[in-house]
Design an enzyme around this catalytic site. Structure first.
Site, PDB file in Angstrom:
ATOM      1  CE  LYS A   1      -3.318  -2.504   2.901  1.00 47.30           C
ATOM      2  NZ  LYS A   1      -3.733  -2.682   4.302  1.00 47.30           N
TER       3      LYS A   1
ATOM      4  CG  ASP B   1      15.202  -0.444   5.181  1.00 46.34           C
ATOM      5  OD1 ASP B   1      15.906   0.418   5.706  1.00 46.34           O
ATOM      6  OD2 ASP B   1      14.869  -1.483   5.776  1.00 46.34           O
TER       7      ASP B   1
ATOM      8  CE  LYS C   1      14.549   3.944   7.292  1.00 50.57           C
ATOM      9  NZ  LYS C   1      13.887   2.919   8.131  1.00 50.57           N
TER      10      LYS C   1
ATOM     11  CG  PHE D   1      10.091   2.763  11.660  1.00 48.48           C
ATOM     12  CD1 PHE D   1      10.580   1.593  11.078  1.00 48.48           C
ATOM     13  CD2 PHE D   1       8.758   3.095  11.456  1.00 48.48           C
ATOM     14  CE1 PHE D   1       9.746   0.768  10.317  1.00 48.48           C
ATOM     15  CE2 PHE D   1       7.921   2.277  10.699  1.00 48.48           C
ATOM     16  CZ  PHE D   1       8.419   1.114  10.144  1.00 48.48           C
TER      17      PHE D   1
ATOM     18  CG  ASP E   1       2.879   0.690   7.150  1.00 48.50           C
ATOM     19  OD1 ASP E   1       3.794   0.651   6.300  1.00 48.50           O
ATOM     20  OD2 ASP E   1       2.492  -0.315   7.776  1.00 48.50           O
TER      21      ASP E   1
ATOM     22  NE  ARG F   1      -0.488   1.622   4.834  1.00 46.78           N
ATOM     23  CZ  ARG F   1       0.605   0.917   4.546  1.00 46.78           C
ATOM     24  NH1 ARG F   1       1.636   1.497   3.986  1.00 46.78           N
ATOM     25  NH2 ARG F   1       0.657  -0.362   4.816  1.00 46.78           N
TER      26      ARG F   1
HETATM   27  P1  IMP Z   1      13.463  -3.155   1.622  1.00 46.82           P
HETATM   28  O1  IMP Z   1      13.027  -4.407   0.947  1.00 46.82           O
HETATM   29  O2  IMP Z   1      14.208  -3.463   2.900  1.00 46.82           O
HETATM   30  O3  IMP Z   1      14.208  -2.189   0.754  1.00 46.82           O
HETATM   31  O4  IMP Z   1      12.201  -2.482   2.218  1.00 46.82           O
HETATM   32  C1  IMP Z   1      11.315  -1.698   1.570  1.00 46.82           C
HETATM   33  C2  IMP Z   1      10.034  -1.718   2.369  1.00 46.82           C
HETATM   34  O5  IMP Z   1      10.318  -1.645   3.770  1.00 46.82           O
HETATM   35  C3  IMP Z   1       9.179  -0.525   2.080  1.00 46.82           C
HETATM   36  O6  IMP Z   1       8.217  -0.825   1.104  1.00 46.82           O
HETATM   37  C4  IMP Z   1       8.519  -0.251   3.406  1.00 46.82           C
HETATM   38  O7  IMP Z   1       7.301  -0.925   3.465  1.00 46.82           O
HETATM   39  C5  IMP Z   1       9.398  -0.847   4.448  1.00 46.82           C
HETATM   40  N1  IMP Z   1      10.132   0.165   5.236  1.00 46.82           N
HETATM   41  C6  IMP Z   1      11.458   0.310   5.328  1.00 46.82           C
HETATM   42  N2  IMP Z   1      11.804   1.325   6.138  1.00 46.82           N
HETATM   43  C7  IMP Z   1      10.639   1.851   6.560  1.00 46.82           C
HETATM   44  C8  IMP Z   1      10.323   2.969   7.423  1.00 46.82           C
HETATM   45  O8  IMP Z   1      11.165   3.690   7.961  1.00 46.82           O
HETATM   46  N3  IMP Z   1       8.998   3.201   7.614  1.00 46.82           N
HETATM   47  C9  IMP Z   1       8.023   2.459   7.042  1.00 46.82           C
HETATM   48  N4  IMP Z   1       8.276   1.425   6.230  1.00 46.82           N
HETATM   49  C10 IMP Z   1       9.565   1.110   5.999  1.00 46.82           C
END
Ligand code: IMP
Ligand code: MG
Length: 180
Positions: free
Chosen positions: A42, A102, A130, A151, A158, A164
């Site tokens: 979402k 992330d 990040k 965070f 969210d 959100r």
């Molecule tokens: P990745 O696969 O670790 O790159 O993560 C991406 C997903 O992690 C995003 O779509 C978010 O849903 C979630 N995410 C990572 N950091 C945050 C944050 O600080 N707040 C909210 N969601 C996060």
């Protein structure tokens, strides 16, 4: 400001200005093309809808639901597709949009899957990056904001499904996710 938010990292006005810039950049880069924007639900919905309106090109919109997080504040590294594309992307120029990159595992896994459908190109767009948390060498093509390892919530981001709809990007108080 919401009582669970420690500080506002990016204001509503700064988001709008950056979305406009990204839209202009993408419109230039894709001149003469008709990209398909694929938003990861979402979280990316808020950003992707606004970004689509800032892109001055014929554009189609599609959505996927992928999940790696569950309700926890740390990644599981497991990316599952729960809702797939509704349209064929063969030969299309795909812009894959997420709220935040992330670890990089989500973009790496989804772009890999989409490539098997033979699009003409795939680029990625993230509202937030990040960078220091990356677990692979994934480089996002368009980034709204480079953000610190905190965070974040709001504008689609969210924590356990909440926050959100905050119009800004805020830093969640650690006491809030400490409670879970
Ligand atoms: P990745 O696969 O670790 O790159 O993560 C991406 C997903 O992690 C995003 O779509 C978010 O849903 C979630 N995410 C990572 N950091 C945050 C944050 O600080 N707040 C909210 N969601 C996060
Ligand atoms: Mg997400």
């Amino acid at each position: 400001m919401h009582e669970d938010v420690k500080a506002i990292l990016v204001t509503e006005e700064a988001i709008a200005a950056r979305v406009k810039e990204l839209g202009e950049q993408i419109s230039k880069d894709y001149a003469g093309k008709e990209p398909v924007m694929v938003a990861l639900l979402k979280g990316a919905a808020w950003f992707a809808v606004d970004l689509s309106r800032a892109i001055d090109l014929p554009l189609r919109m599609d959505f996927m639901v992928a999940s790696s997080y569950g309700n926890s504040a740390t990644t599981s590294g497991n990316v599952k597709v729960k809702l797939d594309l509704s349209e064929n992307i063969r030969g299309k120029d795909v812009l894959l949009v997420d709220d935040i990159i992330d670890s990089g595992l989500t973009f790496a896994a989804i772009t890999q899957m989409l490539k098997t459908q033979k699009p003409s190109s795939i680029r990625t767009v993230a509202l937030c990056d990040k960078g220091e948390r990356r677990q692979n060498d994934f480089k996002c093509d368009y980034v709204g904001f480079s953000v610190p390892d905190e965070f974040l919530v709001g504008y689609g981001l969210d924590y356990a499904g909440d926050y959100r709809n905050l119009p800004y990007i805020g830093i969640l108080k650690p006491s809030v996710y400490g409670r879970a």
